[in-house]
Design a protein around this motif. Sequence first.
Motif, PDB file in Angstrom:
ATOM      1  N   ALA A 124       0.842  -1.195   0.000  1.00 50.39           N
ATOM      2  CA  ALA A 124       0.000   0.000   0.000  1.00 50.39           C
ATOM      3  C   ALA A 124       0.875   1.241   0.000  1.00 50.39           C
ATOM      4  O   ALA A 124       2.101   1.159   0.138  1.00 50.39           O
ATOM      5  CB  ALA A 124      -0.927  -0.006   1.215  1.00 50.39           C
ATOM      6  N   ARG A 125       0.239   2.396  -0.142  1.00 52.98           N
ATOM      7  CA  ARG A 125       0.959   3.676  -0.105  1.00 52.98           C
ATOM      8  C   ARG A 125       0.446   4.496   1.068  1.00 52.98           C
ATOM      9  O   ARG A 125      -0.755   4.700   1.216  1.00 52.98           O
ATOM     10  CB  ARG A 125       0.767   4.445  -1.407  1.00 52.98           C
ATOM     11  N   LEU A 126       1.371   4.951   1.909  1.00 51.59           N
ATOM     12  CA  LEU A 126       1.035   5.741   3.081  1.00 51.59           C
ATOM     13  C   LEU A 126       1.498   7.176   2.865  1.00 51.59           C
ATOM     14  O   LEU A 126       2.672   7.424   2.588  1.00 51.59           O
ATOM     15  CB  LEU A 126       1.713   5.155   4.324  1.00 51.59           C
ATOM     16  N   SER A 127       0.565   8.123   2.986  1.00 52.17           N
ATOM     17  CA  SER A 127       0.880   9.548   2.850  1.00 52.17           C
ATOM     18  C   SER A 127       0.678  10.213   4.200  1.00 52.17           C
ATOM     19  O   SER A 127      -0.437  10.207   4.747  1.00 52.17           O
ATOM     20  CB  SER A 127      -0.033  10.190   1.794  1.00 52.17           C
ATOM     21  N   ILE A 128       1.756  10.768   4.761  1.00 56.50           N
ATOM     22  CA  ILE A 128       1.712  11.367   6.093  1.00 56.50           C
ATOM     23  C   ILE A 128       1.732  12.885   5.968  1.00 56.50           C
ATOM     24  O   ILE A 128       2.645  13.463   5.372  1.00 56.50           O
ATOM     25  CB  ILE A 128       2.914  10.907   6.942  1.00 56.50           C
ATOM     26  N   ASP A 129       0.715  13.543   6.536  1.00 56.96           N
ATOM     27  CA  ASP A 129       0.652  15.000   6.540  1.00 56.96           C
ATOM     28  C   ASP A 129       0.825  15.610   5.158  1.00 56.96           C
ATOM     29  O   ASP A 129       1.383  16.696   5.017  1.00 56.96           O
ATOM     30  CB  ASP A 129       1.715  15.584   7.493  1.00 56.96           C
ATOM     31  N   LYS A 130       0.430  14.887   4.117  1.00 55.20           N
ATOM     32  CA  LYS A 130       0.517  15.363   2.739  1.00 55.20           C
ATOM     33  C   LYS A 130       1.949  15.719   2.330  1.00 55.20           C
ATOM     34  O   LYS A 130       2.184  16.541   1.459  1.00 55.20           O
ATOM     35  CB  LYS A 130      -0.395  16.586   2.529  1.00 55.20           C
ATOM     36  N   HIS A 131       2.918  15.103   3.006  1.00 56.25           N
ATOM     37  CA  HIS A 131       4.317  15.415   2.676  1.00 56.25           C
ATOM     38  C   HIS A 131       5.111  14.134   2.454  1.00 56.25           C
ATOM     39  O   HIS A 131       5.479  13.811   1.332  1.00 56.25           O
ATOM     40  CB  HIS A 131       4.941  16.252   3.784  1.00 56.25           C
ATOM     41  N   SER A 132       5.370  13.375   3.524  1.00 54.90           N
ATOM     42  CA  SER A 132       6.141  12.146   3.396  1.00 54.90           C
ATOM     43  C   SER A 132       5.244  11.037   2.842  1.00 54.90           C
ATOM     44  O   SER A 132       4.094  10.907   3.244  1.00 54.90           O
ATOM     45  CB  SER A 132       6.701  11.715   4.760  1.00 54.90           C
ATOM     46  N   GLN A 133       5.795  10.262   1.939  1.00 51.46           N
ATOM     47  CA  GLN A 133       5.063   9.124   1.399  1.00 51.46           C
ATOM     48  C   GLN A 133       5.950   7.890   1.441  1.00 51.46           C
ATOM     49  O   GLN A 133       7.156   7.972   1.221  1.00 51.46           O
ATOM     50  CB  GLN A 133       4.603   9.389  -0.049  1.00 51.46           C
ATOM     51  N   TYR A 134       5.316   6.758   1.739  1.00 52.54           N
ATOM     52  CA  TYR A 134       6.038   5.496   1.828  1.00 52.54           C
ATOM     53  C   TYR A 134       5.251   4.408   1.111  1.00 52.54           C
ATOM     54  O   TYR A 134       4.010   4.439   1.082  1.00 52.54           O
ATOM     55  CB  TYR A 134       6.223   5.065   3.290  1.00 52.54           C
ATOM     56  N   GLU A 135       5.986   3.472   0.529  1.00 56.15           N
ATOM     57  CA  GLU A 135       5.375   2.228   0.067  1.00 56.15           C
ATOM     58  C   GLU A 135       5.550   1.232   1.193  1.00 56.15           C
ATOM     59  O   GLU A 135       6.664   1.015   1.676  1.00 56.15           O
ATOM     60  CB  GLU A 135       6.078   1.732  -1.199  1.00 56.15           C
ATOM     61  N   ILE A 136       4.446   0.656   1.655  1.00 58.07           N
ATOM     62  CA  ILE A 136       4.499  -0.195   2.835  1.00 58.07           C
ATOM     63  C   ILE A 136       3.817  -1.528   2.540  1.00 58.07           C
ATOM     64  O   ILE A 136       3.044  -1.653   1.591  1.00 58.07           O
ATOM     65  CB  ILE A 136       3.814   0.468   4.053  1.00 58.07           C
ATOM     66  N   GLN A 137       4.114  -2.527   3.377  1.00 65.40           N
ATOM     67  CA  GLN A 137       3.417  -3.815   3.303  1.00 65.40           C
ATOM     68  C   GLN A 137       2.685  -4.034   4.620  1.00 65.40           C
ATOM     69  O   GLN A 137       3.237  -3.820   5.701  1.00 65.40           O
ATOM     70  CB  GLN A 137       4.387  -4.970   3.062  1.00 65.40           C
ATOM     71  N   ILE A 138       1.414  -4.450   4.531  1.00 63.69           N
ATOM     72  CA  ILE A 138       0.599  -4.701   5.715  1.00 63.69           C
ATOM     73  C   ILE A 138       0.927  -6.097   6.228  1.00 63.69           C
ATOM     74  O   ILE A 138       0.702  -7.096   5.536  1.00 63.69           O
ATOM     75  CB  ILE A 138      -0.895  -4.584   5.378  1.00 63.69           C
ATOM     76  N   ILE A 139       1.476  -6.184   7.444  1.00 62.39           N
ATOM     77  CA  ILE A 139       1.960  -7.471   7.960  1.00 62.39           C
ATOM     78  C   ILE A 139       1.181  -7.946   9.189  1.00 62.39           C
ATOM     79  O   ILE A 139       1.398  -9.060   9.659  1.00 62.39           O
ATOM     80  CB  ILE A 139       3.466  -7.409   8.285  1.00 62.39           C
ATOM     81  N   SER A 140       0.292  -7.120   9.733  1.00 67.11           N
ATOM     82  CA  SER A 140      -0.581  -7.591  10.811  1.00 67.11           C
ATOM     83  C   SER A 140      -1.857  -6.752  10.811  1.00 67.11           C
ATOM     84  O   SER A 140      -1.829  -5.562  10.485  1.00 67.11           O
ATOM     85  CB  SER A 140       0.115  -7.509  12.181  1.00 67.11           C
ATOM     86  N   ILE A 141      -2.963  -7.391  11.164  1.00 71.19           N
ATOM     87  CA  ILE A 141      -4.267  -6.727  11.193  1.00 71.19           C
ATOM     88  C   ILE A 141      -5.033  -7.247  12.402  1.00 71.19           C
ATOM     89  O   ILE A 141      -5.256  -8.450  12.538  1.00 71.19           O
ATOM     90  CB  ILE A 141      -5.093  -7.021   9.917  1.00 71.19           C
ATOM     91  N   VAL A 142      -5.430  -6.346  13.301  1.00 73.59           N
ATOM     92  CA  VAL A 142      -6.263  -6.737  14.449  1.00 73.59           C
ATOM     93  C   VAL A 142      -7.356  -5.697  14.631  1.00 73.59           C
ATOM     94  O   VAL A 142      -7.144  -4.508  14.355  1.00 73.59           O
ATOM     95  CB  VAL A 142      -5.427  -6.863  15.746  1.00 73.59           C
ATOM     96  N   PRO A 143      -8.555  -6.109  15.072  1.00 70.55           N
ATOM     97  CA  PRO A 143      -9.606  -5.119  15.361  1.00 70.55           C
ATOM     98  C   PRO A 143      -9.156  -4.187  16.475  1.00 70.55           C
ATOM     99  O   PRO A 143      -8.495  -4.616  17.434  1.00 70.55           O
ATOM    100  CB  PRO A 143     -10.791  -5.988  15.799  1.00 70.55           C
ATOM    101  N   ARG A 144      -9.497  -2.935  16.365  1.00 71.50           N
ATOM    102  CA  ARG A 144      -9.145  -1.956  17.400  1.00 71.50           C
ATOM    103  C   ARG A 144     -10.393  -1.695  18.232  1.00 71.50           C
ATOM    104  O   ARG A 144     -11.352  -1.082  17.753  1.00 71.50           O
ATOM    105  CB  ARG A 144      -8.631  -0.670  16.758  1.00 71.50           C
TER     106      ARG A 144
END
Length: 291
Positions: A62-82
């Motif tokens: 996926a692509r993560l955009s932080i504060d409309k400035h920094s962007q990262y390509e990331i992989q989702i490695i864990s998912i739990v209900p919050r």
Amino acid sequence: MRFAVTPTRVKARLQIGRDWYKAELLDESMAGFALSVEIPRRKLGEKGFTCEAECPFFGEIARLSIDKHSQYEIQIISIVPREDESSSSTRSRASLRLGTRVVREIYQEDRNSLGRNLRLTAVLVLATLFSFYCTAHSYSGQLAAMIPHAEASFGQLSAFWPNANSPQRVWKHEIAYATTHGFVIPGTPEMDHLLAISQSQTSLQRVQKLLLFQQDSPFLRQMNLNPSQLREVRKIAMEAHAEMQGLWQQLQNHHEILQQQLTELLVTLETRILANLTPVQAEMWTHAQLG
């Protein structure tokens, strides 16, 4: 080790496929981020999921955009209900905590560079002029004499930007970094020689050498990498693992296409690794014989 983000409640946006979701950074580590994301329940399947492996987002790049400035390509490695007090799950939306690892940072100049925009504008202008010329030529042969001049003008304009596939264009960050630190520079005869040696080896050997940087080993200690080098090559190895997993999931039933894309990916990853090694270290790694 994970660290709380500063300031707290940092807003972000997460793109998975074609869909964008509002997200919030919960904490971060050297390798990735923990995110809070609200997902429409219909995206999680009819019955939802009982374990993360059943979730359609698990393992996704996926692509993560932080504060409309920094962007990262990331992989989702864990998912739990919050389900803590700050979550806002509803009947239509589920609040999830995602654990992610960074594949690579997407630099600002790669997303929106002035030079890139100027080149695109020039190409569009040339395409428009050529289209107008072809239309006019279909009505009158008198414009045929303009072709040599048009070709000359195109040749002059094309000289203003470098070949899109040239090493200086494709590897500009790596070239600058390698030149500064005395590492192997992409596009040089030395880099080409080392890549040729790697390409003479089997795909399995090349993959093993890339993944060698994921964990400590006697051979890795012999290379005598400094902390900065070790951090960079481990990041590339992590990305290699994620990208090869993605290729396998997409193309496991298309062996010829898989082999072709894997070969291209290996050249890219090996170039990035070598651009973080000294010539001596690069020779050691290129000629490594692994069991």
